[in-house]
Write a protein that holds these residues in place. Structure first.
Motif, mmCIF file in Angstrom:
data_model
loop_
_atom_site.group_PDB
_atom_site.id
_atom_site.type_symbol
_atom_site.label_atom_id
_atom_site.label_comp_id
_atom_site.label_asym_id
_atom_site.label_seq_id
_atom_site.Cartn_x
_atom_site.Cartn_y
_atom_site.Cartn_z
ATOM 1 N N PHE A 1 19.395 16.148 55.347
ATOM 2 C CA PHE A 1 18.537 15.339 54.477
ATOM 3 C C PHE A 1 18.198 14.008 55.126
ATOM 4 O O PHE A 1 19.030 13.396 55.805
ATOM 5 N N ARG A 2 17.020 13.553 54.859
ATOM 6 C CA ARG A 2 16.561 12.256 55.357
ATOM 7 C C ARG A 2 17.371 11.130 54.713
ATOM 8 O O ARG A 2 17.929 11.299 53.631
ATOM 9 N N VAL B 1 11.141 12.429 41.364
ATOM 10 C CA VAL B 1 10.333 13.575 41.799
ATOM 11 C C VAL B 1 10.564 14.775 40.884
ATOM 12 O O VAL B 1 9.621 15.421 40.426
ATOM 13 N N ILE B 2 11.820 15.067 40.617
ATOM 14 C CA ILE B 2 12.153 16.204 39.751
ATOM 15 C C ILE B 2 11.608 15.982 38.345
ATOM 16 O O ILE B 2 10.969 16.863 37.762
ATOM 17 N N VAL C 1 9.417 23.591 42.074
ATOM 18 C CA VAL C 1 10.081 22.289 41.972
ATOM 19 C C VAL C 1 11.233 22.193 42.965
ATOM 20 O O VAL C 1 11.434 21.151 43.596
ATOM 21 N N GLY C 2 11.957 23.285 43.161
ATOM 22 C CA GLY C 2 13.019 23.284 44.167
ATOM 23 C C GLY C 2 12.461 23.119 45.571
ATOM 24 O O GLY C 2 12.993 22.352 46.384
ATOM 25 N N ASP C 3 11.372 23.831 45.866
ATOM 26 C CA ASP C 3 10.730 23.715 47.181
ATOM 27 C C ASP C 3 10.257 22.288 47.441
ATOM 28 O O ASP C 3 10.448 21.752 48.532
ATOM 29 N N LEU C 4 9.630 21.687 46.437
ATOM 30 C CA LEU C 4 9.120 20.323 46.596
ATOM 31 C C LEU C 4 10.239 19.359 46.982
ATOM 32 O O LEU C 4 10.094 18.553 47.903
ATOM 33 N N VAL C 5 11.338 19.440 46.268
ATOM 34 C CA VAL C 5 12.441 18.508 46.498
ATOM 35 C C VAL C 5 13.110 18.770 47.849
ATOM 36 O O VAL C 5 13.318 17.845 48.637
ATOM 37 N N TYR D 1 10.817 17.908 50.788
ATOM 38 C CA TYR D 1 10.710 16.453 50.920
ATOM 39 C C TYR D 1 11.956 15.877 51.580
ATOM 40 O O TYR D 1 11.876 15.046 52.492
ATOM 41 N N LEU D 2 13.124 16.335 51.132
ATOM 42 C CA LEU D 2 14.377 15.790 51.664
ATOM 43 C C LEU D 2 14.626 16.189 53.123
ATOM 44 O O LEU D 2 15.325 15.493 53.842
#
Length: 198
Positions: A135-136, A147-148, A183-187, A190-191
């Protein structure tokens, strides 16, 4: 009583909700409601606190330590997705309270503890993900929570206007698995974006 009051406030807002209606539907008296809650404002605040406590309790109970960080983050996003979909009154209450600029919620004595479960769970997952090099490092738990929440609240709060404009029902059961995965993919995407790159 809180369940009935939740529906009344979610359907009519703080100003439009009627304590007389809540009393009638709970087979009690307005005087008894005021005895326990002090006022309509006190009842509304109790409803808000109860609504927030519901999702926070689920987050605090979520067991993700045995999952890899990406799967743990997905589990938390999916938990929020499931909760918000099954609690549309919560979404309406949040929207109403935002219209009032959180003036009632700011008076809550439990407000300082309302964020802790979400931040604690997210923070732990982020730490594990960073330690594993996945994770970043430039986001915090509140960023991820935003975000979530943005995705999950939008899906319910904007369902009707979105359908009117785009002719797509965001709560269509046939698209549910797609949006839950989204929503899981987005988070997670992103991380994990830019990790290891300058």
């Amino acid at each position: 009583m809180l369940a009935v009051a939740t529906t009344e406030f979610a359907d009519h807002g703080f100003s439009g909700a009627r304590v007389d209606e809540i009393a009638a539907r709970t087979r009690t008296t307005k005087r008894m409601i005021y005895y326990y809650f002090g006022s309509k404002r006190g009842l509304y605040l109790a409803v808000l606190e109860h609504a927030y406590a519901g999702i926070r309790a689920l987050e605090a109970e979520l067991e993700v330590d045995h999952l890899d960080p990406a799967r743990a983050m997905r589990a938390l996003a999916e938990l929020t997705f499931d909760h918000h979909e099954s609690h549309p009154d919560f979404i309406r209450l949040v929207t109403i309270e935002n219209i009032h600029r959180a003036e009632h919620l700011r008076q809550s004595e439990v407000l300082p503890g309302l964020a802790a479960p979400a931040v604690d769970v997210l923070g732990g997952i982020l730490e594990r993900g960073r330690a594993a090099g996945l994770f970043r490092a430039d986001v915090d738990a509140v960023d991820v929570h935003m975000v979530i929440s943005a995705f999950c609240i939008f899906r319910t709060a904007n369902r009707h206007t979105f359908q009117a404009v785009f002719d797509r029902d965001l709560l269509d059961p046939d698209r549910r698995a797609h949006y839950r995965r989204m929503v899981g993919d987005l988070v997670v995407e992103y991380l994990t974006a830019h990790v290891g790159r300058v």
